[in-house]
Design an enzyme around this catalytic site. Structure first.
Site, short mmCIF file in Angstrom:
data_model
loop_
_atom_site.label_atom_id
_atom_site.label_comp_id
_atom_site.label_asym_id
_atom_site.label_seq_id
_atom_site.Cartn_x
_atom_site.Cartn_y
_atom_site.Cartn_z
N TRP A 12 -15.10 1.97 -5.12
CA TRP A 12 -15.19 0.50 -5.13
C TRP A 12 -14.26 -0.12 -6.16
O TRP A 12 -14.13 -1.34 -6.22
CB TRP A 12 -16.64 0.07 -5.38
CG TRP A 12 -17.50 0.09 -4.15
CD1 TRP A 12 -17.26 0.79 -2.99
CD2 TRP A 12 -18.72 -0.61 -3.93
NE1 TRP A 12 -18.27 0.56 -2.08
CE2 TRP A 12 -19.18 -0.31 -2.63
CE3 TRP A 12 -19.49 -1.47 -4.72
CZ2 TRP A 12 -20.36 -0.83 -2.10
CZ3 TRP A 12 -20.67 -1.99 -4.19
CH2 TRP A 12 -21.10 -1.68 -2.90
N LYS A 13 -13.67 0.69 -7.03
CA LYS A 13 -12.78 0.18 -8.09
C LYS A 13 -13.48 -0.95 -8.85
O LYS A 13 -14.69 -0.89 -9.05
CB LYS A 13 -11.45 -0.28 -7.48
CG LYS A 13 -10.81 0.76 -6.57
CD LYS A 13 -9.41 0.41 -6.19
CE LYS A 13 -8.89 1.43 -5.20
NZ LYS A 13 -7.47 1.29 -4.94
N GLU A 97 -4.38 4.62 -10.52
CA GLU A 97 -4.53 3.35 -11.24
C GLU A 97 -4.93 3.60 -12.70
O GLU A 97 -4.53 2.85 -13.59
CB GLU A 97 -5.56 2.45 -10.51
CG GLU A 97 -4.96 1.91 -9.22
CD GLU A 97 -5.97 1.56 -8.14
OE1 GLU A 97 -7.18 1.50 -8.42
OE2 GLU A 97 -5.54 1.37 -6.99
N GLU A 165 -3.48 11.45 -2.97
CA GLU A 165 -3.34 10.01 -2.76
C GLU A 165 -1.90 9.58 -3.08
O GLU A 165 -1.58 9.31 -4.25
CB GLU A 165 -4.30 9.25 -3.68
CG GLU A 165 -5.75 9.53 -3.42
CD GLU A 165 -6.61 8.34 -3.79
OE1 GLU A 165 -7.35 7.87 -2.93
OE2 GLU A 165 -6.51 7.85 -4.93
N GLY A 233 -10.34 0.15 -0.27
CA GLY A 233 -10.70 -1.13 0.34
C GLY A 233 -11.70 -1.02 1.48
O GLY A 233 -12.64 -1.83 1.57
C1 PEP Z 1 -7.80 4.52 -3.58
O1 PEP Z 1 -7.45 3.73 -4.42
O2 PEP Z 1 -8.36 5.57 -3.92
C2 PEP Z 1 -7.54 4.19 -2.20
C3 PEP Z 1 -7.42 5.19 -1.38
O3 PEP Z 1 -7.42 2.87 -1.86
P1 PEP Z 1 -7.17 2.25 -0.38
O4 PEP Z 1 -8.07 3.01 0.56
O5 PEP Z 1 -7.58 0.81 -0.51
O6 PEP Z 1 -5.75 2.44 -0.07
#
Ligand code: PEP
Length: 252
Positions: A12-13, A97, A165, A233
């Protein structure tokens, strides 16, 4: 063949307040007995509440970071013990991040991973290349370096999850080709097997993360050595995360 329980993990960040927990209620109702693991990693402020809500459900909770020390004078930080105490089973470490915003190095991620595992948490260690690194054909070197530097020696097949990622795919709506995803996941598997032996190396789950959506989840989950997803997201709303979970449940 080694069995690996698939994992749909939501990050959820820095999103979500108390009222947003209604999404978790919807998710629990939609997935009373999923045939994969389902994990939500909310901001620290929601972790206890979410853990209490989900305690009798199939949904697990996790943190988004922890400090490398067990306790002490670190204003604003959170320890692995605190995450466990709040009901977390997992913690995401080394997200790009965190690496970018807080200057976290591979050494930092390795130290955090060690303390998290020592405190009974499972770790999701994130690795990934920038667009520049991919365009310069350096992806596998970058991933190899991050794996070597960020994963401590004490891991097992149960307490380590690796999330691939690509930084340029996070939150952008862009994803690598399925061939590129497969190449990196196969490389991660081989690298883990070489370092930790076949038993551990084949048991570690490898997640893909970066713009996973209901519309692309099935094709990504069909790629070799993709054992699930780390979703940003699309994990915020049950109506988006639920079809991703279903796609994982039905993937071969
Ligand atoms: C994340 O930040 O781990 C990620 C995968 O984000 P998103 O799915 O929004 O690209």
């Amino acid at each position: 063949m080694t069995h690996r329980t698939k994992l749909a993990a939501g990050n959820w960040k820095m999103n979500g307040v108390w009222s947003g927990l209604s999404e978790v209620t919807s998710l629990m109702q939609a997935h009373p007995a999923p045939v994969c693991e389902v994990l939500l990693c909310p901001p620290a402020t929601l972790l206890s509440r979410m853990s209490d809500m989900t305690v009798d459900s199939a949904i697990k909770t996790g943190g988004q970071d922890c400090h490398a020390d067990k306790s002490g004078a670190h204003t604003g930080d959170i320890s692995a013990t605190m995450l466990s105490d709040a009901g977390a089973e997992y913690v995401i470490l080394g997200h790009s991040e965190r690496r970018a915003d807080h200057g976290e190095s591979d050494d930092d991620v390795r130290a955090k991973s060690r303390v998290a595992i020592e405190n009974g948490l499972k770790v999701i260690v994130c690795v990934g290349e920038t667009l520049g690194e991919r365009e310069a054909a350096n992806t596998l070197d970058i991933i190899g370096g991050q794996l070597a530097g960020s994963i401590p020696d004490i891991v097992t097949g149960e307490n380590l999850v690796v999330a691939y990622e690509p930084i340029w795919a996070i939150g952008t709506g862009k994803i690598p080709t399925l061939g590129q995803i497969g190449e990196v996941h196969d490389f991660i598997r081989t690298t883990l097997e070489k370092r930790f032996g076949a038993g551990v190396g084949r048991s570690v789950r490898i997640l893909y993360g970066g713009s996973v959506k209901p519309g692309n989840a099935s094709e990504i989950f069909a790629v070799s050595n993709v054992d699930g997803a780390l979703v940003g997201g699309a994990a915020l709303k049950a109506e988006d995360f639920s079809p991703i979970i279903k796609a994982l449940e039905t993937s071969s």
